[in-house]
Motif scaffolding. Structure first.
Motif, PDB file in Angstrom:
ATOM      1  N   TYR A  26       0.826  -1.213   0.000  1.00 58.48           N
ATOM      2  CA  TYR A  26       0.000   0.000   0.000  1.00 58.48           C
ATOM      3  C   TYR A  26       0.857   1.260   0.000  1.00 58.48           C
ATOM      4  O   TYR A  26       1.953   1.281   0.581  1.00 58.48           O
ATOM      5  CB  TYR A  26      -0.905  -0.008   1.220  1.00 58.48           C
ATOM      6  N   GLN A  57      -8.796  12.314  -7.289  1.00 58.25           N
ATOM      7  CA  GLN A  57     -10.074  12.561  -6.611  1.00 58.25           C
ATOM      8  C   GLN A  57     -11.208  12.806  -7.614  1.00 58.25           C
ATOM      9  O   GLN A  57     -12.301  12.260  -7.478  1.00 58.25           O
ATOM     10  CB  GLN A  57      -9.934  13.765  -5.666  1.00 58.25           C
ATOM     11  N   ILE A  60     -12.613   9.629  -9.273  1.00 57.03           N
ATOM     12  CA  ILE A  60     -13.303   8.598  -8.481  1.00 57.03           C
ATOM     13  C   ILE A  60     -14.788   8.478  -8.855  1.00 57.03           C
ATOM     14  O   ILE A  60     -15.285   7.366  -9.077  1.00 57.03           O
ATOM     15  CB  ILE A  60     -13.112   8.852  -6.971  1.00 57.03           C
ATOM     16  N   ASP A  64     -16.534   5.091 -10.175  1.00 54.78           N
ATOM     17  CA  ASP A  64     -17.678   4.456  -9.508  1.00 54.78           C
ATOM     18  C   ASP A  64     -18.911   4.416 -10.400  1.00 54.78           C
ATOM     19  O   ASP A  64     -19.690   3.453 -10.356  1.00 54.78           O
ATOM     20  CB  ASP A  64     -17.975   5.182  -8.188  1.00 54.78           C
ATOM     21  N   ARG A  83     -20.990   6.516  -3.052  1.00 52.69           N
ATOM     22  CA  ARG A  83     -19.598   6.947  -3.292  1.00 52.69           C
ATOM     23  C   ARG A  83     -19.549   8.150  -4.219  1.00 52.69           C
ATOM     24  O   ARG A  83     -18.667   9.011  -4.101  1.00 52.69           O
ATOM     25  CB  ARG A  83     -18.799   5.787  -3.892  1.00 52.69           C
ATOM     26  N   HIS A  87     -18.342  12.224  -3.217  1.00 52.20           N
ATOM     27  CA  HIS A  87     -17.311  13.013  -3.910  1.00 52.20           C
ATOM     28  C   HIS A  87     -17.890  14.210  -4.651  1.00 52.20           C
ATOM     29  O   HIS A  87     -17.356  15.316  -4.595  1.00 52.20           O
ATOM     30  CB  HIS A  87     -16.518  12.128  -4.878  1.00 52.20           C
ATOM     31  N   TYR A 134      -6.829   3.425 -13.938  1.00 55.57           N
ATOM     32  CA  TYR A 134      -7.799   2.983 -12.932  1.00 55.57           C
ATOM     33  C   TYR A 134      -9.220   3.114 -13.477  1.00 55.57           C
ATOM     34  O   TYR A 134     -10.042   2.203 -13.365  1.00 55.57           O
ATOM     35  CB  TYR A 134      -7.620   3.801 -11.660  1.00 55.57           C
ATOM     36  N   THR A 152      -8.192  -1.210  -1.653  1.00 54.39           N
ATOM     37  CA  THR A 152      -7.066  -0.517  -1.004  1.00 54.39           C
ATOM     38  C   THR A 152      -7.604   0.304   0.167  1.00 54.39           C
ATOM     39  O   THR A 152      -6.876   0.633   1.094  1.00 54.39           O
ATOM     40  CB  THR A 152      -6.374   0.433  -2.002  1.00 54.39           C
ATOM     41  N   ALA A 156      -6.794   2.344   4.193  1.00 50.57           N
ATOM     42  CA  ALA A 156      -6.814   3.813   4.196  1.00 50.57           C
ATOM     43  C   ALA A 156      -7.006   4.437   5.577  1.00 50.57           C
ATOM     44  O   ALA A 156      -6.322   5.418   5.898  1.00 50.57           O
ATOM     45  CB  ALA A 156      -7.887   4.324   3.232  1.00 50.57           C
ATOM     46  N   LEU A 159      -3.879   5.135   7.466  1.00 48.09           N
ATOM     47  CA  LEU A 159      -3.075   6.175   6.796  1.00 48.09           C
ATOM     48  C   LEU A 159      -3.695   7.554   7.015  1.00 48.09           C
ATOM     49  O   LEU A 159      -2.991   8.534   7.300  1.00 48.09           O
ATOM     50  CB  LEU A 159      -2.976   5.872   5.298  1.00 48.09           C
ATOM     51  N   MET A 160      -5.045   7.625   6.936  1.00 51.73           N
ATOM     52  CA  MET A 160      -5.715   8.927   7.138  1.00 51.73           C
ATOM     53  C   MET A 160      -5.427   9.446   8.536  1.00 51.73           C
ATOM     54  O   MET A 160      -5.121  10.626   8.738  1.00 51.73           O
ATOM     55  CB  MET A 160      -7.229   8.809   6.961  1.00 51.73           C
ATOM     56  N   ARG A 163      -1.834  10.552   8.785  1.00 51.73           N
ATOM     57  CA  ARG A 163      -1.632  11.769   7.994  1.00 51.73           C
ATOM     58  C   ARG A 163      -2.222  12.977   8.706  1.00 51.73           C
ATOM     59  O   ARG A 163      -1.586  14.041   8.804  1.00 51.73           O
ATOM     60  CB  ARG A 163      -2.280  11.590   6.615  1.00 51.73           C
ATOM     61  N   TYR A 181     -11.317  17.041   4.587  1.00 49.10           N
ATOM     62  CA  TYR A 181     -11.444  15.917   3.655  1.00 49.10           C
ATOM     63  C   TYR A 181     -10.991  14.613   4.295  1.00 49.10           C
ATOM     64  O   TYR A 181     -11.665  13.589   4.227  1.00 49.10           O
ATOM     65  CB  TYR A 181     -10.620  16.132   2.375  1.00 49.10           C
ATOM     66  N   ARG A 185     -12.939  11.035   5.313  1.00 48.95           N
ATOM     67  CA  ARG A 185     -12.552   9.712   4.820  1.00 48.95           C
ATOM     68  C   ARG A 185     -12.430   8.707   5.970  1.00 48.95           C
ATOM     69  O   ARG A 185     -12.624   7.515   5.775  1.00 48.95           O
ATOM     70  CB  ARG A 185     -11.228   9.771   4.047  1.00 48.95           C
ATOM     71  N   LYS A 220      -4.425  -2.142  -8.294  1.00 48.63           N
ATOM     72  CA  LYS A 220      -4.751  -0.833  -7.692  1.00 48.63           C
ATOM     73  C   LYS A 220      -3.610  -0.348  -6.807  1.00 48.63           C
ATOM     74  O   LYS A 220      -3.303   0.857  -6.757  1.00 48.63           O
ATOM     75  CB  LYS A 220      -6.036  -0.961  -6.901  1.00 48.63           C
ATOM     76  N   LEU A 224      -1.714   3.361  -7.233  1.00 47.48           N
ATOM     77  CA  LEU A 224      -1.419   4.338  -6.182  1.00 47.48           C
ATOM     78  C   LEU A 224       0.087   4.540  -6.042  1.00 47.48           C
ATOM     79  O   LEU A 224       0.571   5.666  -5.862  1.00 47.48           O
ATOM     80  CB  LEU A 224      -2.027   3.889  -4.848  1.00 47.48           C
TER      81      LEU A 224
HETATM   82  O1  AHQ Z   1      -9.653   9.972  -0.958  1.00 47.03           O
HETATM   83  C1  AHQ Z   1      -9.690   8.695  -1.392  1.00 47.03           C
HETATM   84  C2  AHQ Z   1     -10.815   8.170  -2.003  1.00 47.03           C
HETATM   85  O2  AHQ Z   1     -11.908   8.929  -2.152  1.00 47.03           O
HETATM   86  C3  AHQ Z   1     -10.786   6.852  -2.460  1.00 47.03           C
HETATM   87  C4  AHQ Z   1     -11.835   6.083  -3.163  1.00 47.03           C
HETATM   88  C5  AHQ Z   1     -11.290   4.669  -3.105  1.00 47.03           C
HETATM   89  C6  AHQ Z   1     -11.511   3.879  -4.357  1.00 47.03           C
HETATM   90  O3  AHQ Z   1     -12.683   3.751  -4.762  1.00 47.03           O
HETATM   91  O4  AHQ Z   1     -10.519   3.351  -4.929  1.00 47.03           O
HETATM   92  N1  AHQ Z   1      -9.880   4.832  -2.808  1.00 47.03           N
HETATM   93  C7  AHQ Z   1      -9.657   6.068  -2.301  1.00 47.03           C
HETATM   94  C8  AHQ Z   1      -8.505   6.572  -1.703  1.00 47.03           C
HETATM   95  C9  AHQ Z   1      -8.538   7.909  -1.229  1.00 47.03           C
HETATM   96  N2  AHQ Z   1      -7.468   8.481  -0.597  1.00 47.03           N
HETATM   97  C10 AHQ Z   1      -6.179   7.845  -0.666  1.00 47.03           C
HETATM   98  C11 AHQ Z   1      -5.206   8.560   0.269  1.00 47.03           C
HETATM   99  O5  AHQ Z   1      -4.137   8.028   0.536  1.00 47.03           O
HETATM  100  O6  AHQ Z   1      -5.559   9.690   0.657  1.00 47.03           O
HETATM  101  C12 AHQ Z   1      -6.351   6.368  -0.433  1.00 47.03           C
HETATM  102  C13 AHQ Z   1      -7.195   5.822  -1.592  1.00 47.03           C
HETATM  103  C14 AHQ Z   1      -7.289   4.333  -1.521  1.00 47.03           C
HETATM  104  O7  AHQ Z   1      -6.907   3.741  -0.490  1.00 47.03           O
HETATM  105  O8  AHQ Z   1      -7.639   3.698  -2.544  1.00 47.03           O
END
Ligand code: AHQ
Length: 236
Positions: A26, A57, A60, A64, A83, A87, A134, A152, A156, A159-160, A163, A181, A185, A220, A224
């Motif tokens: 990851y 972003q 996404i 979806d 989802r 967003h 993607y 993934t 997250a 990590l959030m 961070r 934001y 998450r 995926k 990333l």
């Molecule tokens: O902000 C992130 C987000 O909206 C998504 C949607 C999701 C997906 O559908 O793949 N993955 C994802 C991720 C977001 N932020 C990443 C980050 O490190 O801020 C992590 C990322 C993920 O883990 O896929």
């Protein structure tokens, strides 16, 4: 494994363990993120990361929507559609609603203008190609594989949280309101990954299906990681 290996695969619990093992790939472990969470990034490096991540972003909802377009299961669609509004926001909630607007506010808090984020002038080729890969994956692969690629998000929340703590401790030049934001998450990612895991364990029983789900998650992780390589190369 042959492409059509219809033999029964592992139990759902074992499949989940196989998927969770990808935490070792990851992007939380990418050197740029490690430096971010250690507090050693410069403002220009933070701004470069925010401007480039915007390309991800804003893709996404398209990703979806591609899954929704390919998914025949109404019960899954009823949950998956959230989802998109997470967003995009909604007309009812107004033009400032949604994660994409929140990300733009993060950018402004870091000293970027909305214009220079929205016109993608800072987006590196490697970021654009990874994001495009993607979205194309979600449009062209079986919908359950596209669901699996979102897993993934299992990794997250940690990590959030890390961070957020790093930004509040080391990057105090960024107004705390800009971090909303990431706080959002912390709630959305666990809800999303729980649903995605339900779908994958409910639909992946044969060896071929389970291997495809694991391959989707591995892909995926590469998306990333490639984004972070491009950002690290451009700003370090
Ligand atoms: O902000 C992130 C987000 O909206 C998504 C949607 C999701 C997906 O559908 O793949 N993955 C994802 C991720 C977001 N932020 C990443 C980050 O490190 O801020 C992590 C990322 C993920 O883990 O896929």
């Amino acid at each position: 494994m042959t492409a059509t290996d219809h033999r029964t695969g592992t139990s759902p619990e074992e499949l989940v363990a196989r998927l969770r093992a990808h935490a070792r790939s990851y992007h939380s472990l990418h050197p740029f993120h490690l430096r971010m969470n250690q507090g050693t990034l410069t403002p220009d490096q933070i701004r470069g990361w925010v401007a480039n991540r915007f390309a991800y972003q804003e893709a996404i909802p398209l990703k979806d929507a591609a899954i929704l377009a390919n998914c025949p299961d109404v019960a899954v669609r009823r949950r998956w559609i959230r989802r998109i509004t997470d967003h995009d926001g909604t007309a009812a909630d107004g033009p400032q609603s949604g994660g994409i607007e929140a990300w733009l506010r993060l950018g402004q808090a870091c000293g970027l203008s909305r214009e220079e984020i929205l016109d993608r002038r800072h987006v590196q080729p490697g970021v654009r190609f990874a994001v495009d890969a993607y979205v194309t994956f979600a449009r062209t692969r079986p919908w359950v594989e596209a669901v699996a690629s979102s897993l993934t998000e299992l990794f997250a929340p940690d990590l959030m949280a890390e961070r957020l703590a790093a930004f509040e401790r080391y990057y105090t030049w960024i107004d705390g309101d800009g971090l909303q934001y990431f706080r959002n998450r912390l709630v959305q990612a666990p809800r999303d990954s729980e649903h995605a895991l339900e779908v994958v364990t409910a639909h992946c029983h044969t060896i071929a299906e389970q291997d495809a789900a694991e391959a989707a998650l591995s892909f995926k992780c590469d998306v990333l990681w490639a984004m972070m390589d491009a950002i690290d190369h451009a700003y370090t």
